[in-house]
Write an enzyme that holds these catalytic residues in place. Structure first.
Site, PDB file in Angstrom:
ATOM      1  CE  LYS A 125      -2.170   3.363   2.489  1.00  9.04           C
ATOM      2  NZ  LYS A 125      -1.846   4.251   1.401  1.00  9.04           N
TER       3      LYS A 125
ATOM      4  N   GLY B 150       6.854   5.602   7.942  1.00 10.86           N
ATOM      5  CA  GLY B 150       5.991   6.782   7.953  1.00 10.86           C
ATOM      6  C   GLY B 150       6.185   7.551   9.247  1.00 10.86           C
ATOM      7  CB  SER B 151       4.168  10.161  10.834  1.00 10.18           C
ATOM      8  OG  SER B 151       2.917   9.504  10.851  1.00 10.18           O
TER       9      SER B 151
ATOM     10  CB  VAL C 150       0.590   6.867  11.215  1.00  5.75           C
ATOM     11  CG1 VAL C 150      -0.069   5.670  10.542  1.00  5.75           C
ATOM     12  CG2 VAL C 150      -0.176   8.137  10.894  1.00  5.75           C
ATOM     13  N   GLY C 151       2.641   5.230  12.992  1.00  6.74           N
ATOM     14  CA  GLY C 151       3.346   3.964  13.196  1.00  6.74           C
ATOM     15  C   GLY C 151       3.082   3.364  14.569  1.00  6.74           C
TER      16      GLY C 151
ATOM     17  CD  GLU D 268      13.477   1.577   9.592  1.00  4.47           C
ATOM     18  OE1 GLU D 268      13.972   2.657   9.979  1.00  4.47           O
ATOM     19  OE2 GLU D 268      13.966   0.475   9.895  1.00  4.47           O
TER      20      GLU D 268
ATOM     21  CB  CYS E   2      13.255   9.578   7.502  1.00  5.93           C
ATOM     22  SG  CYS E   2      14.192   8.561   6.375  1.00  5.93           S
TER      23      CYS E   2
ATOM     24  CD  GLU F   8       9.921  13.609  10.829  1.00  2.41           C
ATOM     25  OE1 GLU F   8       8.818  13.117  11.066  1.00  2.41           O
ATOM     26  OE2 GLU F   8      10.817  13.011  10.208  1.00  2.41           O
TER      27      GLU F   8
HETATM   28  P1  NAD Z   1       2.327   8.964   7.240  1.00  2.28           P
HETATM   29  O1  NAD Z   1       2.549   8.320   8.566  1.00  2.28           O
HETATM   30  O2  NAD Z   1       1.299  10.023   7.144  1.00  2.28           O
HETATM   31  O3  NAD Z   1       1.943   7.864   6.144  1.00  2.28           O
HETATM   32  C1  NAD Z   1       2.753   6.729   5.906  1.00  2.28           C
HETATM   33  C2  NAD Z   1       1.893   5.628   5.295  1.00  2.28           C
HETATM   34  O4  NAD Z   1       0.949   5.184   6.277  1.00  2.28           O
HETATM   35  C3  NAD Z   1       1.070   6.075   4.089  1.00  2.28           C
HETATM   36  O5  NAD Z   1       1.018   5.032   3.146  1.00  2.28           O
HETATM   37  C4  NAD Z   1      -0.292   6.316   4.701  1.00  2.28           C
HETATM   38  O6  NAD Z   1      -1.336   6.221   3.750  1.00  2.28           O
HETATM   39  C5  NAD Z   1      -0.356   5.199   5.722  1.00  2.28           C
HETATM   40  N1  NAD Z   1      -1.331   5.394   6.827  1.00  2.28           N
HETATM   41  C6  NAD Z   1      -1.884   6.552   7.259  1.00  2.28           C
HETATM   42  N2  NAD Z   1      -2.751   6.288   8.263  1.00  2.28           N
HETATM   43  C7  NAD Z   1      -2.737   4.946   8.473  1.00  2.28           C
HETATM   44  C8  NAD Z   1      -3.388   4.070   9.392  1.00  2.28           C
HETATM   45  N3  NAD Z   1      -4.264   4.521  10.284  1.00  2.28           N
HETATM   46  N4  NAD Z   1      -3.092   2.751   9.327  1.00  2.28           N
HETATM   47  C9  NAD Z   1      -2.193   2.262   8.454  1.00  2.28           C
HETATM   48  N5  NAD Z   1      -1.561   3.052   7.552  1.00  2.28           N
HETATM   49  C10 NAD Z   1      -1.821   4.376   7.565  1.00  2.28           C
HETATM   50  O7  NAD Z   1       3.768   9.484   6.761  1.00  2.28           O
HETATM   51  P2  NAD Z   1       4.134  10.289   5.434  1.00  2.28           P
HETATM   52  O8  NAD Z   1       3.669  11.702   5.594  1.00  2.28           O
HETATM   53  O9  NAD Z   1       3.705   9.550   4.230  1.00  2.28           O
HETATM   54  O10 NAD Z   1       5.729  10.229   5.472  1.00  2.28           O
HETATM   55  C11 NAD Z   1       6.486  11.101   6.228  1.00  2.28           C
HETATM   56  C12 NAD Z   1       6.999  10.439   7.486  1.00  2.28           C
HETATM   57  O11 NAD Z   1       7.710   9.256   7.142  1.00  2.28           O
HETATM   58  C13 NAD Z   1       7.981  11.292   8.239  1.00  2.28           C
HETATM   59  O12 NAD Z   1       7.706  11.228   9.618  1.00  2.28           O
HETATM   60  C14 NAD Z   1       9.327  10.643   7.934  1.00  2.28           C
HETATM   61  O13 NAD Z   1      10.327  10.872   8.892  1.00  2.28           O
HETATM   62  C15 NAD Z   1       8.945   9.224   7.844  1.00  2.28           C
HETATM   63  N6  NAD Z   1       9.952   8.456   7.091  1.00  2.28           N
HETATM   64  C16 NAD Z   1      10.757   7.609   7.796  1.00  2.28           C
HETATM   65  C17 NAD Z   1      11.755   6.888   7.142  1.00  2.28           C
HETATM   66  C18 NAD Z   1      12.645   5.944   7.896  1.00  2.28           C
HETATM   67  O14 NAD Z   1      13.207   5.047   7.261  1.00  2.28           O
HETATM   68  N7  NAD Z   1      12.814   6.075   9.190  1.00  2.28           N
HETATM   69  C19 NAD Z   1      11.919   7.043   5.769  1.00  2.28           C
HETATM   70  C20 NAD Z   1      11.081   7.930   5.086  1.00  2.28           C
HETATM   71  C21 NAD Z   1      10.091   8.618   5.766  1.00  2.28           C
END
Ligand code: NAD
Length: 500
Positions: free
Chosen positions: A174, A227-228, A231-232, A249, A283, A383
């Site tokens: 996804k 992701g964030s 959410v994670g 991550e 990130c 962040e």
């Molecule tokens: P996000 O958390 O908004 O979304 C990430 C993913 O999660 C997307 O596919 C989104 O659709 C999905 N998502 C959203 N709500 C969800 C839920 N309730 N259940 C399951 N999945 C859901 O993050 P973003 O804005 O897409 O990305 C930016 C973030 O990602 C930043 O915090 C950045 O630091 C982080 N990031 C981390 C790394 C790493 O390797 N540590 C790498 C790249 C980005």
């Protein structure tokens, strides 16, 4: 009318059960890049069913044969590198040179994991009893779910899908709602490389419904999420209730330390690249510079001058250095942090406002520098995920390391010094998952573990050999060829007596 981006389930490109769609928008021109199917729980269920079916035969295909398909994926990615890079600029805004680098990471990972098809190393060790053999094997897990962000829309899906597939799992992917078209084109590469139907499926749609359905589905045994942190961690708690393995991550608040004896020109180049590359939306982006007192005035002058000279614009133009941020709402979020910084008493050196290089179009933000930031300010701890850099002064290496380590994240950190003793003390004391010496905070290579400590994750790592840990279970195997019952830890004395 832009093309419809569809789901790929069981080897077929299909529309969402709901019949609904949404638009993927070019953040520089605000044009529609793709119309995208808006999926829901039913689509996820169909994909899980297809992946479960495909798992029965994929897990039994010898890993070197799986590896051959991954090599073909690598070759096709080479052929489509420019096409994918240009689509990336259009769908999420990073500049073309960086977009090519993003695809290159996937190429590197495809060949690296293709080779893993002839390793997937386990081990043997001596056993306590005579006529007995012991070994530990990596086994596949089953159906795995991959949830990815928009900022590395080809690289991050490759870090997850390629190790998952080589280990014998089947996958439901996804991608972020801001980069669905890239997600679909990534999957098309696997289809064209000859991956059997159902082995890799993609479901396009919002995180709240599609991501959540994947994370809570009992037949999806692993979730690999980037992701964030917000959410994670929420998803992690939900998944724990049904015993699902989760690899996270998450966010970062990365710092570059500049010591008085640093090569100043080199440090300035690295800071600019780390802070404003991908418009600060990495990130690993540097959002803090922790600088020793003596060198600070010169560093600040040089950084201000060079930041103001950065060229903003549409990333398809080769000389543009900074593209837009990903969306209107992301730009508003960044601006809020700039306002917070001003209220907290930091000095705005340059930037701090929307930018408009394309005459009224696009979500651009001026590269922004704050001075006189203290470690407790919110702009120094949270962040921001945009082109905003805070300068913090430190008296000594110890103080700089302490400031680096006290934030809630622990992804990457860097130090510029010509003193080998200081460099090694920093390697020892910086508590991040990645440490750079005389290099910015970005630029990881795929053969080393990638990930961070504290709020950046949950102890898992991507890339390198560690990539396999998320997608395999260890199986310990004992083969007793003595023809009698030999009880480990109990019959040892009998054996010793037998030797007398
Ligand atoms: P996000 O958390 O908004 O979304 C990430 C993913 O999660 C997307 O596919 C989104 O659709 C999905 N998502 C959203 N709500 C969800 C839920 N309730 N259940 C399951 N999945 C859901 O993050 P973003 O804005 O897409 O990305 C930016 C973030 O990602 C930043 O915090 C950045 O630091 C982080 N990031 C981390 C790394 C790493 O390797 N540590 C790498 C790249 C980005």
């Amino acid at each position: 009318m832009a093309e419809l981006a569809k789901n790929f389930i069981g080897g077929e490109w299909v529309e969402a059960r709901s019949g609904e769609t949404f638009n993927s928008i070019n953040p520089a021109t605000e044009e529609v890049v793709a119309v995208v199917v808006r999926s829901g729980v039913e689509d996820v269920n169909a994909a899980v069913q297809a992946a479960k079916e495909a798992y029965k035969s994929w897990r039994l295909l010898p890993a070197p044969r799986r590896g051959e398909i991954l090599y073909r994926v690598g070759q096709l990615l080479i052929e489509r590198k420019e096409e994918l890079a240009r689509l990336m600029v259009q769908e999420m805004g990073k500049v073309i040179a960086e977009a090519r680098g993003d695809v290159q990471e996937a190429i590197d990972m495809a060949f690296y994991m293709g080779g893993e098809g002839r390793r997937l190393l386990g081990y043997t060790a001596p056993v306590e009893m005579p006529n007995k053999f012991g070994m530990a094997l990596r086994d596949s897990v089953g159906v795995v779910g991959l949830i990815t962000p928009w900022n590395f829309p080809i690289a991050i899906p490759s870090w997850k899908s390629l190790p998952a597939l080589i280990a014998g799992n089947t996958v439901i992917f996804k991608p972020a709602s801001d980069t669905p078209k890239l997600g679909a084109e990534f999957v098309r590469v696997f289809q064209d490389a000859g991956l059997p139907p159902g082995v890799l499926n993609i479901i396009l749609g919002p995180g709240g419904s599609v991501g959540n359905a994947l994370a809570t589905h009992p037949d999806v045994r692993v979730i690999s999420f980037t992701g964030s942190t917000e959410v994670g961690y929420r998803m992690y708690a939900q998944a724990a209730q049904i015993g699902k393995k989760v690899s996270l991550e998450l966010g970062g608040k990365n710092a570059i330390i500049v010591m008085d004896d640093a090569n100043l020109d080199l440090a300035v180049e690295a800071i600019l690249w780390s802070a404003f590359g991908t418009t600060g939306q990495r990130c690993t982006a540097a959002s803090r510079v922790i600088v020793q007192k003596g060198i600070k005035p010169r560093l600040v002058d040089m950084l201000r001058e060079r930041t103001q000279a950065l060229k903003l614009g549409y990333g398809l133009e080769e000389d543009v250095q900074v593209g837009p941020v990903v969306s209107r709402s992301a730009r508003e979020g960044i601006h809020k942090y700039v306002e917070i910084g001003k209220h907290e008493g930091a000095t705005l050196l340059t930037g701090g406002a929307f930018a408009d290089p394309l005459d009224g179009k696009g979500f651009f933000y001026q590269p922004t520098l704050f001075d006189h930031v203290t470690p407790t300010m919110r702009i120094a701890r949270e962040e921001i995920f945009g082109p905003v850099l805070s300068i913090i002064e430190a008296a000594s290496l110890d103080e700089a390391v302490e400031i680096n380590n006290q934030v809630a994240y622990g992804l990457s950190s860097s130090i510029f010094t010509e003193n080998v003793n200081a460099a090694f003390r920093a390697i020892r004391d910086l508590t991040t998952g990645i440490v750079y010496i005389n290099h910015g905070t970005t630029g990881a290579e795929i053969q080393f573990p990638f990930g961070g400590t504290r709020g950046t994750g949950n102890g898992m790592r991507e890339a390198g050999q560690t990539a396999l840990d998320s997608f395999t279970e260890w199986k310990a195997v004992y083969v007793d060829f003595s023809g009698r019952l030999q009880r480990a830890q109990i019959d040892t004395e009998t054996i010793l007596k037998g030797q007398e």
